[in-house]
Write an enzyme that holds these catalytic residues in place. Sequence first.
Site, PDB file in Angstrom:
ATOM      1  N   ASP A  98       0.891  -1.277   0.149  1.00 53.75           N
ATOM      2  CA  ASP A  98       0.215   0.024  -0.018  1.00 53.75           C
ATOM      3  C   ASP A  98       0.942   1.287  -0.093  1.00 53.75           C
ATOM      4  O   ASP A  98       1.985   1.264   0.794  1.00 53.75           O
ATOM      5  CB  ASP A  98      -0.829   0.086   1.189  1.00 53.75           C
ATOM      6  CG  ASP A  98      -1.993  -1.089   1.328  1.00 53.75           C
ATOM      7  OD1 ASP A  98      -1.957  -1.948   0.552  1.00 53.75           O
ATOM      8  OD2 ASP A  98      -2.756  -0.999   2.192  1.00 53.75           O
ATOM      9  N   HIS A 154       4.933  -7.190  -0.176  1.00 51.28           N
ATOM     10  CA  HIS A 154       4.720  -8.433  -0.926  1.00 51.28           C
ATOM     11  C   HIS A 154       5.499  -8.491  -2.279  1.00 51.28           C
ATOM     12  O   HIS A 154       5.947  -7.822  -2.766  1.00 51.28           O
ATOM     13  CB  HIS A 154       3.226  -8.802  -1.266  1.00 51.28           C
ATOM     14  CG  HIS A 154       2.599  -8.700   0.174  1.00 51.28           C
ATOM     15  ND1 HIS A 154       1.900 -10.168   0.608  1.00 51.28           N
ATOM     16  CD2 HIS A 154       2.092  -7.950   1.134  1.00 51.28           C
ATOM     17  CE1 HIS A 154       1.038  -9.846   1.835  1.00 51.28           C
ATOM     18  NE2 HIS A 154       1.415  -8.572   2.201  1.00 51.28           N
ATOM     19  N   SER A 255       7.255   4.050   5.594  1.00 45.55           N
ATOM     20  CA  SER A 255       8.596   4.481   4.980  1.00 45.55           C
ATOM     21  C   SER A 255       8.283   4.318   3.325  1.00 45.55           C
ATOM     22  O   SER A 255       7.378   4.848   2.783  1.00 45.55           O
ATOM     23  CB  SER A 255       9.813   3.329   5.257  1.00 45.55           C
ATOM     24  OG  SER A 255      10.962   4.063   5.040  1.00 45.55           O
TER      25      SER A 255
END
Length: 287
Positions: A98, A154, A255
């Site tokens: 995300d 991922h 981050s």
Amino acid sequence: MTVKGLISAFTQQEDLNFLLTNRIPRAALTRFMGWFSKVENPLVRDASIACWKLFSDLDLSEAKKTEFRSLHDCFTRELKPGLRPAAADPAIIASPSDAIIGAHGRIEDGQLFQVKGAPYSLLDLVGDPALVERHRNGRFVTLRLTSSMYHRFHAPYDLTIDKVTFIHGDVWNVNPIALKRIERLFCKNERAVLCAKLSTGEAFTMVPVAAILVASIRLHFLDVTLNAQSRGPVDFPCDAQVKKGDELGWFEHGSTIIVLAPDHFEFCDNVAEGTRIKCGEPLLRKP
């Protein structure tokens, strides 16, 4: 208020943000946050999460768990199964996390941009001339995770990760305000360089960049915590074969991940600076 007054007020607000999030003992505060976030006390946990919600758009409705042991447990939360499916099209490189999409485009003879007009060197970022050659004139995209987002990342495609290089550095904030003020910021912060090959054999690299309050980066296929204790640069050879959508690891706060892809890849239609993207959604397309 006049236009000039609005600009002045906006600039002062940015200056205050930069002062509060950067002109402080960044490393010490980050170490403290790494310790404090793991305190498993219900009062500390509840007060910390309530404060976090007050100053952000934190939404825990997608979380797999409804109760958390600590603030850290909430930061690194898993999601309910099936909420971030990876794009099924074999021509698509999915977003690994995300994020808010930042600067992206062509790597112009080994040079990238952190914001418009603020270039930095790919060699300074990854520290490996051979890797620079593999990505010369390729594509890059900057993915910024905010503090309230899902912090796990991922595999964007079927990959073989053959080396991770951890580069020790600072922990500047990586928000747009800091990116406009600190030259070569991504090259100064702690980061991990994940060197990989797509299942089609092409070079593909991801660079998770740590920031203030990020106590560590964890990768499932390495039995080590990457943080200030991992003095670098240090190489971790590996042979991690992962499938598209597999969880690779997590940040312990928000981050940035910089993605480096071959030159013949194109950005998908949904990719535009400042827009939000979810893990698994289309990012790049192979021709």
